[in-house]
Motif scaffolding. Structure first.
Motif, short mmCIF file in Angstrom:
data_model
loop_
_atom_site.label_atom_id
_atom_site.label_comp_id
_atom_site.label_asym_id
_atom_site.label_seq_id
_atom_site.Cartn_x
_atom_site.Cartn_y
_atom_site.Cartn_z
N GLN A 1 1.43 6.87 -6.77
CA GLN A 1 0.35 7.77 -7.13
C GLN A 1 0.73 9.23 -6.86
O GLN A 1 0.41 10.13 -7.65
N ASP B 1 0.83 -1.21 0.00
CA ASP B 1 0.00 0.00 0.00
C ASP B 1 0.86 1.25 0.00
O ASP B 1 0.55 2.23 -0.71
N ASP B 2 1.95 1.25 0.77
CA ASP B 2 2.83 2.42 0.80
C ASP B 2 3.49 2.65 -0.55
O ASP B 2 3.63 3.81 -1.01
N MET C 1 4.41 6.15 6.45
CA MET C 1 4.85 5.40 5.27
C MET C 1 6.19 4.70 5.53
O MET C 1 7.13 5.30 6.04
N GLU D 1 2.29 1.80 -3.47
CA GLU D 1 1.27 2.30 -4.40
C GLU D 1 0.96 3.77 -4.12
O GLU D 1 0.76 4.56 -5.05
N THR D 2 0.94 4.13 -2.83
CA THR D 2 0.68 5.53 -2.49
C THR D 2 1.78 6.44 -3.02
O THR D 2 1.52 7.51 -3.59
#
Length: 871
Positions: free
Chosen positions: A55, A48-49, A370, A51-52
């Motif tokens: 983005q 998730d980190d 993160m 992908e963040t």
């Protein structure tokens, strides 16, 4: 005389465009690094980190055309904090063991064809900070500055832009400029110039609001002059290398004209104040200086300045010339003052209303979650070192606090405080250990309870004596019956005499009787001791025990009657000392709480400077509380000295030394009473234990005696039958068979096989112990003792055998031999408050054996092994 503000139409300011970049994939290189250096599982957990971050980078690449300025600002701030988290965990460089497949590319904001490419995250951070400042400048330009609120908001945006450029200059610009591939827009010189420019525009908005509010000319002059100074500083940077060839000429012309405009504006506003003071000469000099500055700026500035700005300059120049002409005429006609040259004039006063917005908190990445689970070894070691430094500080301060409290306690103890004050008020106290000893004595009954325990000794001695009497009567009765039949039948009565069979039993009874005699003597000694020391021990019955101590009272006569004042002052000082102690407790709790919340790992992970600098900064948080601790200890030391002096005066007035002596005497008396009580109590307890144990031993012997008498009775009836058959003329053969078949208890098997369980050997030393219910501990004297004949008539059904199975090694149990197990119903100790069944005991039924009232773990040892019975 004053003209409208020359700046009301100069609403022309500058904004900065963002830097542009190329597309970049951070996801794959960073994930590979995690897999190689940590694990695939860790990479999955951080998906998730990753992908963040991917983005965020994509949104930054898109530019701000589709976003609102505030959304763009938040995006850049979040991305910068994410980059700080990446920097501390992912080394990005050309090195083989680093993330070496990532290269950041950014284009110059002012020369858009120039670009820089680096395998260094500092370029990325510098570009993001630059764009953050640019967005803030665009936000400032977007507000409606024709209204007061719009100008206020615009000023705040320009201040934030200045803060972003200042943060870039101080923290990242130098690192981003290292290497051959770099751009000038993120250099220290350029971002410093942009910071000054943004401050100039922020101060300009403040100046416009000042004019709108109608402030005095003097205030307006100060604020205007500071606007001019900010522009002059920006112009100075733009006029020299490397920036003089980097910016568009319109930028330089704008800044140069603004600098001259606000210098002339300050001169114009200041001259109005001078005119009111009738300082015409300086007024003329200031107006000439401002007009000259405007003329020079128009001549020397490059072309390209906005027409609106040129109009403002012309308007201000016109207003200044008009006032100058008027001032010259007035001076020539009225004042005739000499006009000083411009070089001799003092600098105009300034008043700065703006400063760069601190961005440390806005861009603080220490709370960024993160990649929080990735902790490099270097950060872990740095955290361990900081923890050791912090623990040392906490430990040192805690020791100081504890030593301070201990010092106060010891000093007060030496001065006998606050006990002497409490004694004066009637609140006497005993030492804690002595108080606990007295309470223990009073809980167990105190000296008054000794009489009841002495009575228990007497009752137990009587019970044991009565048991011995009962046993003796049983044996005597059996012996008398045997003697009567022996006399009656003569030689036909062939069974052994009772005296030969009960010798061991009689020996044990004699020893029991001797023990009882010695016990009675010991009991008498205890009673004498109680009587002799009753006066000493009576102090322990005082409730509360403090009432037995002497009291501290005011002197009978006083010269100045200041006792109350002395006592009051001493009490006040003691309350102050207590307050200091409470403060120390609070400071210690505060220290522990600060340490508990002190987690600098996130700051270590995002720190780009020296760890030592970070450590010093973080540890400095504890300086204030350490100073409070030092002040507390110093105040306590001074207060203790003051209390010492007050206590000396108190002791002299109340004759404290005599009171201490009498109080010590009272405490020693209580201690002596406790010692004597414990000695007597111990002797009584030993006596109670002896009697209880002896009763168990006598009860066993009584049961053996009962079994012996019962067996002898059965044998007696059998022999009577045999003798009667002989006398009646039965056959000799039957008589012979009967005689030869009869076996006496001491020599062989029982006479009749059907009675084998009822007959036992008569040697008392070999008789089995009984697990029957025990005989009564106490039998009233009037209770008749039934004989074997009364219980079992001749020819009656045979009695059941006694269930005694455990053998006894001797007539009296040795200290190493345990008595037979006793029912758990009697497992509780007999004392204190002992009551046995020999009180109001029910009449014994024939054949029944009530349980004894006492059970103890082991029989009492012979008297020559006991400390209770001393010759």
């Amino acid at each position: 005389m004053a003209s409208p503000s020359s700046t009301t139409t100069t609403n022309i300011m500058l904004a900065i465009f963002e830097k542009k970049t190329n597309s970049l994939d951070l996801y794959r290189p960073l994930r590979n690094f995690i897999v190689i250096n940590y694990s695939e599982r860790e990479a999955q957990n951080l998906e998730d980190d990753l992908e963040t971050l991917k983005q965020l980078r994509f949104d930054v690449e898109r530019g701000g055309a589709s976003d609102s300025p505030s959304a763009r600002r938040d995006l850049l701030q979040n991305y910068y904090k994410a980059l700080c988290a990446v920097e501390s965990r992912f080394p990005i460089s050309p090195d083989a063991d680093h993330v070496n497949t990532v290269s950041f590319t950014w284009f110059d904001a002012f020369k858009t064809k120039q670009k820089a490419s680096q395998q260094n995250i500092h370029l990325e951070k510098a570009a993001v900070l630059f764009n953050l400042g640019a967005v803030h400048s665009q936000m400032g330009l977007s507000f409606d500055r024709s209204a007061v609120e719009g100008r206020r908001q615009a000023s705040h945006s320009f201040i934030a832009a200045a803060g972003a450029f200042a943060f870039l200059r101080d923290n990242v610009a130098m690192k981003a400029s290292v290497g051959s591939s770099t751009t000038l827009d993120v250099s220290v010189e350029c971002v410093g110039m942009l910071e000054r420019l943004m401050l100039a525009q922020a101060q300009e908005c403040v100046y416009e609001n000042t004019i709108a509010k109608g402030s005095s000319p003097g205030v307006c002059a100060k604020i205007s002059r500071q606007v001019g100074l900010f522009y002059e500083e920006a112009l100075a940077a733009l006029s020299v290398a490397p920036l003089n060839q980097h910016f568009d000429k319109a930028w330089i012309a704008h800044v140069q004209l603004k600098a001259a405009l606000f210098y002339a504006e300050a001169c114009y506003r200041y001259s109005l104040e001078l005119h009111d003071k009738e300082e015409i000469a300086e007024e003329i000099a200031r107006l000439k200086s401002g007009v000259n500055a405007l003329s020079e700026a128009k001549k020397s500035s490059p072309r390209g300045a906005a027409q609106q700005l040129l109009d403002a300059i012309n308007k201000l120049e016109t207003s200044s010339n008009r006032n100058l002409e008027r001032a010259v005429k007035e001076n020539d006609r009225v004042y005739l003052m000499r006009v000083p040259p411009a070089s001799s004039l003092a600098p105009l006063p300034t008043f700065s209303m703006v400063k760069p917005l601190p961005m440390n908190e806005v861009l603080d990445a220490s709370k960024e979650k993160m990649f929080a689970t990735l902790v490099p070894d270097s950060s872990a070691k740095a955290l361990s070192r900081y923890t050791e430094m912090l623990d040392d500080i906490i430990r040192t301060q805690a020791e100081k606090l504890q030593q301070g409290s201990e010092l106060a306690r010891v000093r007060l103890k030496e001065m006998d405080l606050p006990d002497s004050i409490l004694a004066l008020e009637g609140n006497l106290t005993l030492p804690t250990a002595l108080k606990e000893d007295v309470e223990a004595v009073q809980i167990c009954g105190g000296p008054a309870g000794l009489e009841g325990e002495l009575q228990q000794l007497k009752d137990l001695r009587r019970v044991n004596h009565e048991l011995l009497v009962q046993i003796e009567e049983q044996l005597q009765k059996e012996a008398m019956e045997d003697s009567q039949f022996r006399n009656q039948f003569g030689t036909r009565w062939t069974r052994p005499q009772s005296s030969t069979l009960t010798k061991n039993l009689q020996d044990r009874l004699n020893r029991f009787a001797g023990n009882l005699k010695q016990a009675a003597e010991s009991d008498a000694r205890i009673e004498r001791s109680v009587r002799e020391h009753s006066a000493l021990m009576s102090i322990l019955d005082r409730r509360p025990i403090e009432s037995a101590l002497p009291t501290l009272a005011k002197p009978m006569m006083s010269l100045d009657a200041n006792e109350d004042a002395v006592v009051g002052a001493l009490k006040q000082s003691l309350r102050q000392l207590e307050t200091l102690g409470a403060q120390r407790a609070g400071l210690e709790d505060m220290l522990k709480e600060m340490k508990r919340k002190d987690d600098i790992l996130p700051k270590l992970m995002t720190s780009t400077g020296s760890h030592e600098d970070l450590f010093r900064k973080e540890i400095s948080k504890y300086d204030s509380i350490c100073e409070e601790i030092a002040q507390n200890l110093e105040a306590q030391e001074q207060l203790l000295l003051h209390i010492q002096a007050q206590n000396d005066q108190f002791a002299a007035i109340f004759n404290l030394e005599d009171y201490k002596a009498s109080r010590e005497k009272g405490c020693r008396q209580i201690e002596a009473a406790i010692a004597k009580f414990r000695e007597i109590k111990e002797n009584i307890n030993e006596g109670l234990k002896f009697y209880v144990t002896l009763q168990d031993a006598i009860t066993i012997v009584k049961q053996q005696c009962s079994d012996f008498v019962m067996t002898r009775s059965i044998q007696c009836r059998d022999m009577i039958d045999d003798v009667q058959r002989q006398i009646s003329g039965l056959s000799f053969q039957d008589g012979k068979s009967t005689t030869s078949g009869h076996s006496f208890p001491s020599a062989g098997p029982p006479y009749h096989s059907q009675r084998s369980n009822s007959q036992q050997q008569l040697d008392v030393g070999n008789m089995p112990n009984s697990s029957h219910p025990q005989p009564p501990a106490y039998q009233p004297p009037q209770q008749p003792i039934a004989s074997g004949y009364a219980q079992t008539p001749y020819g009656s059904q045979q009695q059941p055998p006694p269930p005694y199975h455990a053998p006894v090694s001797g007539p009296y149990p040795s200290p190493q031999h345990q008595p037979p197990a006793v029912s758990h119903e009697y497992g509780q100790p007999a004392y204190p408050g002992w009551r046995g069944p020999y009180y109001n005991a029910p009449a014994q039924q024939p054949g029944s054996m009530p349980r004894p009232p006492y059970t103890v773990p082991s029989p009492y040892p012979p008297h020559n092994q006991s400390g209770y019975y001393r010759q």
